[in-house]
Design a protein around this motif. Structure first.
Motif, PDB file in Angstrom:
ATOM      1  N   GLN A 173       0.803  -1.231   0.000  1.00  8.82           N
ATOM      2  CA  GLN A 173       0.000   0.000   0.000  1.00  8.82           C
ATOM      3  C   GLN A 173       0.837   1.283   0.000  1.00  8.82           C
ATOM      4  O   GLN A 173       0.290   2.370   0.136  1.00  8.82           O
ATOM      5  N   HIS A 174       2.134   1.170  -0.174  1.00 11.29           N
ATOM      6  CA  HIS A 174       2.965   2.366  -0.332  1.00 11.29           C
ATOM      7  C   HIS A 174       2.826   2.885  -1.762  1.00 11.29           C
ATOM      8  O   HIS A 174       2.828   2.104  -2.716  1.00 11.29           O
ATOM      9  N   ARG A 175       2.729   4.197  -1.883  1.00  9.61           N
ATOM     10  CA  ARG A 175       2.668   4.820  -3.197  1.00  9.61           C
ATOM     11  C   ARG A 175       4.082   4.976  -3.747  1.00  9.61           C
ATOM     12  O   ARG A 175       5.000   5.358  -3.040  1.00  9.61           O
ATOM     13  N   ILE A 176       4.246   4.658  -5.026  1.00  5.80           N
ATOM     14  CA  ILE A 176       5.545   4.836  -5.671  1.00  5.80           C
ATOM     15  C   ILE A 176       5.355   5.610  -6.971  1.00  5.80           C
ATOM     16  O   ILE A 176       4.293   5.555  -7.600  1.00  5.80           O
ATOM     17  N   TRP A 177       6.385   6.329  -7.343  1.00  8.31           N
ATOM     18  CA  TRP A 177       6.389   7.051  -8.605  1.00  8.31           C
ATOM     19  C   TRP A 177       7.144   6.210  -9.643  1.00  8.31           C
ATOM     20  O   TRP A 177       8.213   5.685  -9.358  1.00  8.31           O
ATOM     21  N   ILE A 178       6.537   6.095 -10.820  1.00 10.61           N
ATOM     22  CA  ILE A 178       7.178   5.329 -11.877  1.00 10.61           C
ATOM     23  C   ILE A 178       7.163   6.099 -13.193  1.00 10.61           C
ATOM     24  O   ILE A 178       6.304   6.957 -13.417  1.00 10.61           O
ATOM     25  N   GLU A 179       8.124   5.786 -14.007  1.00  9.85           N
ATOM     26  CA  GLU A 179       8.181   6.347 -15.357  1.00  9.85           C
ATOM     27  C   GLU A 179       7.877   5.218 -16.334  1.00  9.85           C
ATOM     28  O   GLU A 179       8.575   4.194 -16.351  1.00  9.85           O
ATOM     29  N   ILE A 180       6.839   5.404 -17.128  1.00 11.47           N
ATOM     30  CA  ILE A 180       6.382   4.366 -18.061  1.00 11.47           C
ATOM     31  C   ILE A 180       6.683   4.805 -19.495  1.00 11.47           C
ATOM     32  O   ILE A 180       6.357   5.922 -19.900  1.00 11.47           O
ATOM     33  N   THR A 198       8.471  -0.359 -20.793  1.00 14.05           N
ATOM     34  CA  THR A 198       9.275  -0.488 -19.580  1.00 14.05           C
ATOM     35  C   THR A 198       8.685   0.372 -18.467  1.00 14.05           C
ATOM     36  O   THR A 198       7.978   1.352 -18.724  1.00 14.05           O
ATOM     37  N   ILE A 199       8.960  -0.032 -17.231  1.00 13.47           N
ATOM     38  CA  ILE A 199       8.559   0.728 -16.049  1.00 13.47           C
ATOM     39  C   ILE A 199       9.794   0.913 -15.182  1.00 13.47           C
ATOM     40  O   ILE A 199      10.475  -0.061 -14.848  1.00 13.47           O
ATOM     41  N   ARG A 200      10.068   2.167 -14.820  1.00 15.16           N
ATOM     42  CA  ARG A 200      11.237   2.470 -14.004  1.00 15.16           C
ATOM     43  C   ARG A 200      10.805   3.163 -12.722  1.00 15.16           C
ATOM     44  O   ARG A 200      10.002   4.099 -12.750  1.00 15.16           O
ATOM     45  N   ASP A 201      11.310   2.709 -11.602  1.00 15.20           N
ATOM     46  CA  ASP A 201      10.979   3.299 -10.308  1.00 15.20           C
ATOM     47  C   ASP A 201      11.777   4.596 -10.132  1.00 15.20           C
ATOM     48  O   ASP A 201      13.004   4.589 -10.096  1.00 15.20           O
ATOM     49  N   ILE A 202      11.052   5.733 -10.035  1.00 21.99           N
ATOM     50  CA  ILE A 202      11.719   7.029  -9.870  1.00 21.99           C
ATOM     51  C   ILE A 202      11.280   7.697  -8.567  1.00 21.99           C
ATOM     52  O   ILE A 202      11.349   8.925  -8.439  1.00 21.99           O
TER      53      ILE A 202
END
Length: 211
Positions: A173-180, A198-202
């Motif tokens: 349930q933690h929110r994360i920012w990703i670049e798609i 691709t999905i990158r964790d930013i």
């Protein structure tokens, strides 16, 4: 030459693979059934050769096989191509599996068809928990409308590719920012068949910018 093999038992010609399936082959044809398979042997010049082989038994009035007809096609080049493709496929999956960013493939409905192991590290969900599920199920509610529109624009070819920042909700349930980043995959006839990207964790990058 033909004269060199007339009168020889075929086990004297096919030396490499025969022992591995001779029992099954003989049981099949001696039971009056047709046997079909691939036989690997060595040519007279010692080069490897693959033959697509079909053996037809001739049955006498007592129901016993008394001779056989073998039809063969040389498939050596085909087997070489298959071996190279298998090698490159293994190299591809090794490379993809070692990446820190997610590599994915979606159906035209938005369901995950393929995801590499980085998905588990970034989202906390296992691959099995995501395959067959729609990508919107993992999108934060505040980004649902935007992500849905972008996906529809891509599928309908209003855009050729997309690259955007979004929020996902991890399993914990933690929110994360990703670049798609994503683009269309088309067939030879230019029909859209799937979407890959691709999905990158930013998250860390976004957090640093907000400080």
């Amino acid at each position: 030459e033909k004269e060199e093999i007339i009168g020889l038992h075929f086990t004297q010609i096919y030396l490499v693979e025969l022992k591995e399936f001779a029992h099954e082959l003989w049981n099949t044809i001696n039971s009056g059934n047709i046997w079909k398979g691939e036989i690997r042997n060595k040519r007279k010049d010692k080069k490897e050769q693959w033959m697509d082989t079909t053996i037809y038994p001739f049955i006498n009035e007592k129901g016993k096989a008394y001779k056989y007809l073998s039809i063969q096609f040389d498939i050596t080049e085909k087997k070489k191509i298959e071996a190279k493709a298998y090698k490159y496929e293994n190299q591809y999956y090794t490379l993809v599996n070692d990446l820190d960013e997610v590599v994915f493939q979606l159906s035209l409905q938005g369901d995950f068809q393929f995801i590499n192991p980085a998905w588990e590290k970034i989202t906390g969900y296992s691959i099995d928990e995501a395959i067959g599920k729609n990508f919107l199920q993992f999108t934060h509610s505040s980004r649902l409308a935007d992500n849905k529109k972008l996906f529809e624009d891509l599928v309908n070819r209003k855009i050729d590719k997309l690259s955007h920042v979004s929020e996902y909700l991890r399993k914990d349930q933690h929110r994360i920012w990703i670049e798609i980043s994503a683009r269309l995959i088309t067939s030879a006839s230019d029909n859209t068949v799937s979407i890959t990207g691709t999905i990158r964790d930013i998250t860390e990058k976004i957090s640093n910018q907000e400080k």
